[in-house]
Each structure stands twice: as C-alpha cells, then as structure tokens.
Design an enzyme around this catalytic site. Structure first.
Site, mmCIF file in Angstrom:
data_model
loop_
_atom_site.group_PDB
_atom_site.id
_atom_site.type_symbol
_atom_site.label_atom_id
_atom_site.label_comp_id
_atom_site.label_asym_id
_atom_site.label_seq_id
_atom_site.Cartn_x
_atom_site.Cartn_y
_atom_site.Cartn_z
ATOM 1 N N LYS A 137 0.853 -1.182 0.000
ATOM 2 C CA LYS A 137 0.000 0.000 0.000
ATOM 3 C C LYS A 137 0.895 1.240 0.000
ATOM 4 O O LYS A 137 1.922 1.274 0.693
ATOM 5 C CB LYS A 137 -0.893 -0.026 1.240
ATOM 6 N N SER A 216 -9.513 2.147 2.870
ATOM 7 C CA SER A 216 -8.342 2.820 2.306
ATOM 8 C C SER A 216 -7.336 1.864 1.689
ATOM 9 O O SER A 216 -6.568 2.264 0.825
ATOM 10 C CB SER A 216 -7.661 3.700 3.359
ATOM 11 N N SER A 240 -9.936 -0.479 7.345
ATOM 12 C CA SER A 240 -9.320 -0.344 6.027
ATOM 13 C C SER A 240 -8.550 -1.557 5.544
ATOM 14 O O SER A 240 -8.021 -1.535 4.440
ATOM 15 C CB SER A 240 -8.417 0.901 5.999
#
Length: 563
Positions: A137, A216, A240
C-alpha cells in the site's frame, strides 16, 4: 478509515506520469475517461478476456496458487522468480488500466527477481517468501520509490525501507510496486470516495468495475483479488483492511496493535494503526504475517507482544470443530439495511460454522456508540502529532500538515471531488494529542472497545467455557463509486463490524463467505474477532472457515450492474 472537471479515472494518467518524472517510478498507463461511458464499457468488457489470457505461468494458475505451491515449483526448478514476477507485471499491464489498483510498479522488480533466483541457486531460499511478488500500500516506505499516501504533495519523498518492508525483502520477497489507496488513508475530508487518490485516481472493484473497493487499502485488495500480485500489505485504522477484503473477496488480517511494526508507515494514529497481510488464501496471509510480525525498537508498541514465539503458519483446517463461536447477530433493522441476500450469506455462514463442529452462541457487542463518540476527537488530534513526526523524518516530504493543506488549495486535482475538512480540523484543532481531555477520550474509547469484545467472549460459566472468537458480517456488497462534487455523495457505508477490534487493538480476520447483490456478482465476507494477541487462533479459525465454505471465486470484471 472507511471514510477542474477531469474524471476520477483520467486523473491517473497525468498524476502517475508526474510521479514517474519526479521520482523515477514506472507509472502505469491511464485508463479511459469516465465521461466516455461507451469507451469505458468497451474497455471493461475486454478485461475478463485479457485476464484469462494471462492467468497462468509455467502451468501454474495464478489465482489458485498458494505460496507453498509456488515454493515447491521453484525449489524443483519448474518455475523461477523472474517468470513469476514477469507474469504478474504482464497482468498489471493487461488488466490494471481498467482497474486502477496499482499506483506504480517498482522499476527494479525484475532485477530483484533475478537476485532471488541467484540466491536460491547458490544457497537455497533465504526465507518463506523467496521469489514471491508483494505489493505495498502506498503509505508504506520502500527505498527507491516515493511514498505518497495518494497525495500529490508527497511525490518528492525519498524514504528508506519501512521495518516491515525490510523484513519482506530479508525473507526473499520481490517488492512488485505500490498499490493505490484512499488518499491519506481516507482521513482527508467529508464525503470522500474510497479508492480515490490524487496520484492514483480511482480504484475499481474487479468483480464489477464501477463498484467501490471499500476502505483505504483499496488498491491492495483489488490487486490481490485480480491476481496482480501474490499478496499485498494493507493498513488499518478502522476498517481499512477488513472492509476492502470483504468487498473484494479476499482474506485480510488486521493484527493486534503492536504485533507488526509501524515504523516507516504514514500514520493516522499510533493508537490504532496497524499493517497487515491481504491474500487470496489464508495460508498465504499466515506466511506473510509470520514474516512481518515481531518486536522493533523503532515502534514501542511492539515491545508488548507475546513473550513466546508464535508460529502463525500452524493453521488447523479443523479449528472450528469443537470451538465456541459468538455470532454477532443482525437486528431486524440491520437485516433490512444490508438487504435480504446479504443477510442470507451471513445466515449460511453461521450454519457452515455449526456444520464444521462449532457451537454458535448469539452475542451483541456493547458500548459502541460511546466508542465512536470518543474515537473521533482522539484520532483528529493524534493525526496531526503523528503525521508531522513522520513528515519531519522523511526526506523530500512537506514540512508539516499545514504545508499539505496549502498545497491542496492550489492544486488542480486534489480537491476536485471532495474537500479536506478532516485535515483542516486536525490542523486547527484547539487541543493537542497530549491534552488531558484528548487522552481521556482515547482511554475511554479503547477501554470500552476492549470491554465490548472481552465481555462478548466471556459467555460461559467459567474461563474454560469462554468463546474462542466472535464472527460478524464484515460489511455490505460494494456500492457504485460516487463523487461528492458530481453526484452529491461519496461512499455509502451502511453496516460494518470493524470498530470494536480496531479501537481495542485486537485481531480481526476477514474471509470470503459468498456473493450477493445484483446477479449475485459481489463478494461478501465475514470477520472473526478475537482476544488481544490471539492472532494465531483467530487466523486458524478463519482458515478453517475458508476450507469449509470455499466462499471465493475469481472476479468477472463486469463493467457495471447499473445502480
């Protein structure tokens, strides 16, 4: 957290190209403009065909293959890290223009793969991830690549490896690139749209491309579901990891706070943030967790971890047999909110848990209104403190939160679809994170969240009769992505079970349970929530459920389901 008139998708071309120019990243091509619906639909209708054409390497089905199976093939000389890495890069080129899950690929990925093959030939595998491509990420530091958190203000950053990145590399993993995310981990403004960032544009859902990937860690989940990497790392403050895992039909592990170092991870709050693995198979998630878990002097929270070594890969397919599982039941109002087909997926999951030999005990988790009321003011104050500390330690980063806010006000892309009210509230908040009232809010939020889980688990007359975990519906099927400035609304969250584990700092593992929504096309997951530091036990229960239910199937890349 689950929270210029250019289209969100067309933004990817310009901003990713800017990233490449500024920091030497290999940016991916932009997708078609969302305003040209006919072109987008034609592009999307070809995605499944391109996915099928790139589905295998050396006779290995990338969607179905587990890390142990890949290691067996590589050890036998039937597959190389270069072949595997090249296959994933080929899928990224073929599929990601329509999906938008990968913000940038690592220009050294193939060189890392060649080094992995050489290490295996000369001395054997360095670790359990030797030659395995991993996506990070893009709020996780990796040397040689910018860490942007999706913000164009961060394109010039020059970080070193995060602790978890260094551990992945030491175990032989190939850093394939960076996954898109909700900008600032969905902690930027009101009415936000999950999966959108100024750098990466909009990530879609690989099952239905105009549906939202949720949360997210959107790019990490969508990329893993679409087999653009073997595994990915996500982060969670509140939902998330588990929310995108549920919405994209994969396994997501939100570890106990302090199990995995946050050094080198762009923060929301050190009081709740954690990184964790996201994978198509629980066994892969367990292997990654085993690699990245452990004490780190750079993150004080990791010093509170278990004293004994824990083997997170010791999964038991029969873990549900004889277990006592609390079922976080849906009220009639909640069943109506999530819809009958989604409620039916959860009902079937509970029956499968019982069929696997577990005792299901209805429970409710208490105090959640008070948890939420205290969580938010604490997070806003902690964000400013922790983000400014990260920025100060990162070469090439903006000086502080105030500079980021000022940048956004002048940028033609950043505020096009929703605002930055959360950033402004954090900057202008009258109370610092160290204020007694902020600390009190944090203590109340955490203690009540922990009590909500602890009390639910303590359902028997004695400790020996306590529940092993609580299972709940992770969330609803993915909604259609919308934008505040275009549609008058952003995300459509209607139900989630993430908050107690997130605020308590306890483990939660999302696992696919089935499909719902129009045409039964959208994944639905359940989450197993356990006691502090019982990550191995909860992951084993999730693995047992996965083996019993087989609730995942490969995505179909439908262009749309309408509303």
């Amino acid at each position: 957290m689950p929270r210029s008139t250019r289209s969100p998708r067309s933004t990817r071309r310009a901003t990713a190209a800017a990233a490449a120019a500024l920091v030497g990243l290999v940016a991916l091509p932009g997708s078609a403009s969302a305003d040209d619906e006919q072109h987008v639909s034609a592009q999307a209708s070809q995605t499944a065909e391109r996915a099928a054409a790139t589905a295998t390497v050396g006779g290995v089905d990338l969607d179905a293959a587990t890390i142990p199976q890949l290691q067996e093939r590589m050890a036998a000389g039937e597959l190389t890290a270069v072949q595997l890495t090249r296959a994933y890069l080929q899928r990224i080129r073929a599929i990601d223009p329509d999906l938008g899950a990968v913000l940038a690929v690592n220009p050294d990925a193939l060189a890392e793969a060649r080094a992995s093959d050489r290490a295996r030939r000369e001395g054997g595998a360095r670790g359990p991830l030797e030659g395995v491509p991993v996506l990070l990420k893009d709020n996780i530091d990796a040397e040689g690549m910018a860490t942007t958190a999706g913000s164009r203000a961060m394109l010039g950053t020059r970080p070193d490896d995060a602790t978890l990145t260094a551990k992945l590399r030491a175990a032989g993993a190939i850093v394939l690139g960076k996954a898109n995310l909700s900008e600032w981990a969905n902690f930027r403004g009101d009415g936000s749209t999950s999966g959108w960032s100024g750098v990466g544009g909009q990530t879609g859902n690989p099952y239905v491309l105009d549906r939202n990937p949720c949360g997210s860690s959107a790019g990490s989940a969508a990329a893993v579901a679409a087999s653009l990497a073997q595994v990915a790392i996500g982060t969670e403050t509140d939902g998330s990891i588990v929310c995108p895992s549920g919405a994209n039909g994969i396994v997501g592990v939100k570890p106990t706070l302090g199990l995995v170092s946050r050094d080198g991870v762009v923060p929301i709050s050190a009081e709740q943030d954690t990184a964790g693995p996201m994978a198509r198979h629980a066994v892969d998630a367990a292997i990654v967790l085993d690699v990245i878990a452990g004490e780190d002097p750079a993150d004080a929270a990791t010093s509170a971890g278990p004293d004994t070594d824990v083997d997170y890969t010791a999964l038991d397919a029969d873990a549900l047999d004889g277990a006592r599982i609390g079922v976080w039941t849906l009220s009639e109002e909640e069943r109506e909110a999530v819809g009958p087909d989604t409620a039916e997926v959860f009902d079937r999951a509970v029956k499968e848990i019982e069929a696997a030999g577990a005792t299901a005990v209805p429970v409710q988790l208490d105090y959640l209104d008070l948890v939420g009321q205290n969580e938010w003011p604490a997070l806003v104050a902690e964000f400013k403190r922790d983000l400014n500390a990260y920025l100060a330690a990162t070469p090439g980063a903006p000086a502080d939160l105030a500079e980021i806010i000022a940048f956004n006000e002048q940028d033609p892309v950043e505020l096009a679809y929703f605002g930055q009210e959360t950033l402004v509230a954090a900057q202008e908040g009258p109370l610092p994170a160290e204020d007694a009232s902020v600390r009190a809010a944090r203590i109340v939020a955490r203690s009540l969240a922990q009590a909500s889980i602890d009390e639910a688990l303590a359902q028997g007359p004695g400790a020996e009769d306590d529940l092993d975990a609580v299972v709940g519906l992770t969330g609803t099927p993915a909604w259609k992505s919308r934008y505040l400035s275009v549609d008058g609304e952003g995300d459509r969250f209607t139900y989630a079970t993430s908050t107690p584990a997130a605020v308590a700092g306890y483990p939660s593992v999302a696992v696919p349970a089935g499909f719902a929504g129009p045409r039964g096309a959208l994944p639905v997951g359940v989450s197993f929530i356990g006691a502090q530091w019982d990550d191995a036990g909860v992951l084993s229960l999730a693995h047992s459920f996965e083996q019993a239910v087989q609730g995942r199937r490969a995505p179909g890349y439908l262009p749309t389901l309408g509303e």
